[in-house]
Scaffold this active site. Sequence first.
Site, PDB file in Angstrom:
ATOM      1  N   CYS A 120       7.073  11.550  -0.187  1.00 32.72           N
ATOM      2  CA  CYS A 120       7.163  11.299   1.386  1.00 32.72           C
ATOM      3  C   CYS A 120       6.447  12.238   2.081  1.00 32.72           C
ATOM      4  O   CYS A 120       5.566  13.054   1.322  1.00 32.72           O
ATOM      5  CB  CYS A 120       8.803  11.248   1.737  1.00 32.72           C
ATOM      6  SG  CYS A 120       9.741  12.893   1.645  1.00 32.72           S
TER       7      CYS A 120
ATOM      8  N   ARG B  86      13.675  11.453   2.244  1.00 29.79           N
ATOM      9  CA  ARG B  86      13.530  10.079   1.513  1.00 29.79           C
ATOM     10  C   ARG B  86      13.105  10.357  -0.036  1.00 29.79           C
ATOM     11  O   ARG B  86      13.664   9.661  -0.738  1.00 29.79           O
ATOM     12  CB  ARG B  86      12.122   9.169   2.348  1.00 29.79           C
ATOM     13  CG  ARG B  86      12.600   8.636   3.516  1.00 29.79           C
ATOM     14  CD  ARG B  86      11.637   8.107   4.222  1.00 29.79           C
ATOM     15  NE  ARG B  86      10.368   9.285   4.491  1.00 29.79           N
ATOM     16  CZ  ARG B  86       9.303   8.935   5.247  1.00 29.79           C
ATOM     17  NH1 ARG B  86       9.029   7.630   5.476  1.00 29.79           N
ATOM     18  NH2 ARG B  86       8.443  10.010   5.259  1.00 29.79           N
TER      19      ARG B  86
ATOM     20  N   ASP C 193      11.393   6.430   8.009  1.00 29.74           N
ATOM     21  CA  ASP C 193      11.507   7.644   8.205  1.00 29.74           C
ATOM     22  C   ASP C 193      12.582   7.911   9.049  1.00 29.74           C
ATOM     23  O   ASP C 193      12.616   7.661  10.208  1.00 29.74           O
ATOM     24  CB  ASP C 193      10.021   8.219   8.762  1.00 29.74           C
ATOM     25  CG  ASP C 193      10.293  10.048   8.981  1.00 29.74           C
ATOM     26  OD1 ASP C 193      11.450  10.459   8.744  1.00 29.74           O
ATOM     27  OD2 ASP C 193       9.322  10.461   9.023  1.00 29.74           O
TER      28      ASP C 193
HETATM   29  P1  4NP Z   1      10.795  12.970   4.806  1.00 27.98           P
HETATM   30  O1  4NP Z   1      11.387  13.266   6.361  1.00 27.98           O
HETATM   31  O2  4NP Z   1       9.272  12.685   4.799  1.00 27.98           O
HETATM   32  O3  4NP Z   1      11.589  11.658   4.278  1.00 27.98           O
HETATM   33  O4  4NP Z   1      11.263  14.051   4.175  1.00 27.98           O
HETATM   34  C1  4NP Z   1      10.706  14.136   7.150  1.00 27.98           C
HETATM   35  C2  4NP Z   1      11.188  15.253   6.955  1.00 27.98           C
HETATM   36  C3  4NP Z   1      10.514  16.164   7.855  1.00 27.98           C
HETATM   37  C4  4NP Z   1       9.655  15.727   8.946  1.00 27.98           C
HETATM   38  C5  4NP Z   1       9.344  14.310   9.194  1.00 27.98           C
HETATM   39  C6  4NP Z   1       9.905  13.693   8.093  1.00 27.98           C
HETATM   40  N1  4NP Z   1       9.070  16.769   9.958  1.00 27.98           N
HETATM   41  O5  4NP Z   1       8.598  16.359  10.866  1.00 27.98           O
HETATM   42  O6  4NP Z   1       9.243  18.130   9.683  1.00 27.98           O
END
Ligand code: 4NP
Length: 169
Positions: free
Chosen positions: A9, A15, A126
């Site tokens: 991800c 995720r 997300d």
């Molecule tokens: P992930 O979610 O990709 O599912 O781990 C996110 C985690 C952090 C961020 C964005 C999405 N961020 O912008 O820091």
Amino acid sequence: MTYRIALVCLGNICRSPTADVVLNALLDDSGLDVVVESCGTADYHLGERMDPRTARVLADAGYDPDRHRARQFGPEWFDHDLILVMDDSNRDDVLDVLPADRHGRVRLFREFDPEVSGRPAPGVPDPWYGGPDGFREVLAIVERTSRVLADRLEDEPATDLGEHPERPA
Ligand code: 4NP
């Protein structure tokens, strides 16, 4: 030969760690020679634990969120047999750096979602900017999709999912 699956991800704190923990739990007693691990395309959270909202949803459902530490996609992931990305943006970022002869190993995680019919498959939404429902929705998507993946791995070990059988060096 171990069949290796990478779950990818953006931040590797919501995720893909959810999918990592759930799929590993399903495969735990399978005896299959399969390794499942996860990473993010970004370095924002390297070395960090899961987002506390993700950890809470997982713990409430009986999973162990505590061992996870965020990692980043890079060359050490290029030899994985199957690279399952959570959304189109993750796929673009992976394809930008992955050698072209391995692009066939990259698939959207939700291609295996039993509630998705037809293509293209949607991404796993997300949950980062939203409320608690988003984290519960991620777990629901991940659980039903991981059951399909685990069944496929058990029925046809390392077959039509991606590269492996006797992967060339
Ligand atoms: P992930 O979610 O990709 O599912 O781990 C996110 C985690 C952090 C961020 C964005 C999405 N961020 O912008 O820091």
